[in-house]
Design a protein around this motif. Structure first.
Motif, PDB file in Angstrom:
ATOM      1  N   GLU A 154      47.419  41.046  38.069  1.00  0.00           N
ATOM      2  CA  GLU A 154      46.151  40.843  38.618  1.00  0.00           C
ATOM      3  C   GLU A 154      46.117  39.418  39.325  1.00  0.00           C
ATOM      4  N   LEU A 155      45.257  39.366  40.183  1.00  0.00           N
ATOM      5  CA  LEU A 155      45.109  38.076  40.873  1.00  0.00           C
ATOM      6  C   LEU A 155      44.074  37.148  40.505  1.00  0.00           C
ATOM      7  N   ILE A 156      44.240  36.099  40.125  1.00  0.00           N
ATOM      8  CA  ILE A 156      42.999  35.181  39.961  1.00  0.00           C
ATOM      9  C   ILE A 156      42.717  34.152  40.997  1.00  0.00           C
ATOM     10  N   THR A 157      41.589  34.174  41.309  1.00  0.00           N
ATOM     11  CA  THR A 157      41.058  33.112  42.578  1.00  0.00           C
ATOM     12  C   THR A 157      40.023  32.282  42.065  1.00  0.00           C
ATOM     13  N   ALA A 158      40.196  31.029  42.072  1.00  0.00           N
ATOM     14  CA  ALA A 158      39.202  30.101  41.770  1.00  0.00           C
ATOM     15  C   ALA A 158      38.552  29.346  43.214  1.00  0.00           C
ATOM     16  N   TRP A 159      37.255  29.622  43.193  1.00  0.00           N
ATOM     17  CA  TRP A 159      36.377  28.925  44.110  1.00  0.00           C
ATOM     18  C   TRP A 159      35.877  27.801  43.717  1.00  0.00           C
ATOM     19  N   SER A 160      35.996  26.598  44.583  1.00  0.00           N
ATOM     20  CA  SER A 160      35.627  25.325  44.085  1.00  0.00           C
ATOM     21  C   SER A 160      34.588  24.962  45.350  1.00  0.00           C
ATOM     22  N   TRP A 161      33.905  23.708  44.801  1.00  0.00           N
ATOM     23  CA  TRP A 161      32.989  23.069  45.744  1.00  0.00           C
ATOM     24  C   TRP A 161      33.717  22.129  46.632  1.00  0.00           C
ATOM     25  N   ASP A 162      33.383  21.999  47.886  1.00  0.00           N
ATOM     26  CA  ASP A 162      34.323  21.206  49.003  1.00  0.00           C
ATOM     27  C   ASP A 162      33.164  20.082  49.429  1.00  0.00           C
ATOM     28  N   GLU A 163      33.022  19.241  48.895  1.00  0.00           N
ATOM     29  CA  GLU A 163      31.937  18.124  49.554  1.00  0.00           C
ATOM     30  C   GLU A 163      32.041  17.963  50.938  1.00  0.00           C
ATOM     31  N   LYS A 164      33.299  18.367  51.600  1.00  0.00           N
ATOM     32  CA  LYS A 164      33.417  17.913  53.166  1.00  0.00           C
ATOM     33  C   LYS A 164      32.861  19.212  53.822  1.00  0.00           C
ATOM     34  N   GLN A 165      33.503  20.255  53.382  1.00  0.00           N
ATOM     35  CA  GLN A 165      33.005  21.625  53.889  1.00  0.00           C
ATOM     36  C   GLN A 165      31.400  22.103  53.690  1.00  0.00           C
ATOM     37  N   LEU A 166      30.920  21.351  52.373  1.00  0.00           N
ATOM     38  CA  LEU A 166      29.729  21.634  52.141  1.00  0.00           C
ATOM     39  C   LEU A 166      29.432  23.236  51.594  1.00  0.00           C
ATOM     40  N   THR A 167      30.585  23.803  51.122  1.00  0.00           N
ATOM     41  CA  THR A 167      30.597  25.026  51.020  1.00  0.00           C
ATOM     42  C   THR A 167      31.600  25.333  49.623  1.00  0.00           C
ATOM     43  N   MET A 168      31.572  26.528  49.205  1.00  0.00           N
ATOM     44  CA  MET A 168      32.574  26.742  48.219  1.00  0.00           C
ATOM     45  C   MET A 168      33.597  27.500  48.880  1.00  0.00           C
ATOM     46  N   LEU A 169      34.988  26.886  48.516  1.00  0.00           N
ATOM     47  CA  LEU A 169      36.193  27.500  49.005  1.00  0.00           C
ATOM     48  C   LEU A 169      37.352  27.912  47.909  1.00  0.00           C
ATOM     49  N   PRO A 170      38.076  28.834  48.399  1.00  0.00           N
ATOM     50  CA  PRO A 170      39.222  29.610  47.397  1.00  0.00           C
ATOM     51  C   PRO A 170      40.146  28.282  47.310  1.00  0.00           C
ATOM     52  N   THR A 171      40.444  27.782  46.327  1.00  0.00           N
ATOM     53  CA  THR A 171      41.172  26.563  46.404  1.00  0.00           C
ATOM     54  C   THR A 171      42.530  26.655  45.383  1.00  0.00           C
TER      55      THR A 171
END
Length: 269
Positions: free
Chosen positions: A196-213
């Motif tokens: 299975e694939l695990i993806t973590a989405w995190s807050w990016d304060e520069k993009q002001l959005t959640m990104l898959p990090t």
């Protein structure tokens, strides 16, 4: 009382004894020699990474929802919120606002609080709340059930004026969704049997959005590895606009990592 004899430090570890019965030093064994990274093909000219867009991702404000007081997203009805998005993006089946027509019709028919009273009839699931941006205020996490075990996961925050801003929207064939250390973690089938694939989405304060990090492929617990196969490791996402995945797509490649450092993800036992 017998006096303790002072010994050189080098003699303490092999002796493995101390004064009295309070416990002594115990050897952990020989320390393995550290092996630093070796840069292979150092003369090769590698690919370059274009700089991030300084403008960041534009905020996706939700129209048709009254502002909330004190940035309190707990006061927002998640069903009314998703219904407002449907009104703003009617007949949209792909992208961040994409929704199958049957699911959209069921959401339009959901009554207030129906998601909690009749969870099987309303595709909007019970909401969750967690501070994902680090500002001390909770964000609203909404899940929407799609056919064939697919799911839309959306996250909303409130700005100082009380307007709701959607900072994450992705559609996956989801195994499970978890929250850990301010990250939204999605587990989806990897496309390889037994993994299975695990993806973590995190807050990016520069993009002001959640990104898959961070992404990682792991073997499903209890699933034996096929003979001759190789254990997958962390996967490097590429360059893709977050939230642009079409429903039904499970390709984990092509994402903007937001310049964050790769790190292992928590894996359930």
């Amino acid at each position: 009382m017998a006096a303790c004899t002072l010994l050189p430090l080098s003699a303490l570890v092999p002796l493995l004894t101390g004064c009295g019965d309070t416990g002594g030093l115990v050897s952990a064994g020989a320390t393995a020699t550290a092996s630093g990274p070796v840069h292979l093909w150092p003369d090769r000219r590698g690919a370059s990474v274009p700089p991030a867009d300084p403008g960041g991702a534009p905020p996706e404000y939700v129209k048709g929802i009254p502002p909330v007081r004190d940035q309190d997203v707990h006061a927002v009805d998640p069903v009314a919120l998703v219904q407002a998005e449907l009104r703003a993006h009617p007949d949209t089946e792909v992208g961040a606002d994409g929704m199958p027509p049957r699911t959209a019709a069921a959401i339009r028919a959901c009554a207030k609080d129906r998601a909690e009273e009749e969870p099987e009839s309303c595709p909007v699931l019970k909401p969750y709340y967690r501070d994902l941006t680090g500002d001390g205020k909770d964000e609203l996490i909404v899940g929407i059930e799609f056919p064939d075990k697919m799911m839309s996961v959306r996250v909303y925050t409130a700005d100082p004026d009380g307007r709701l801003n959607r900072i994450m929207a992705t559609t996956e064939t989801v195994i499970s969704v978890e929250l850990a250390d301010g990250d939204v973690i999605l587990r989806v089938p990897s496309g390889n049997h037994g993994y299975e694939l695990i993806t973590a989405w995190s807050w990016d304060e520069k993009q002001l959005t959640m990104l898959p990090t961070r992404e990682q492929i792991v073997r499903v617990p209890g699933n034996p590895q096929a003979p001759g196969s190789r254990e997958p490791g962390n996967r490097e996402p590429g360059n893709r606009d977050p939230g642009s995945r079409e429903p039904g797509s499970r390709d984990p490649g092509g994402r903007d990592r937001g310049g964050r450092e790769q790190a292992p993800l928590p894996v359930r036992p």
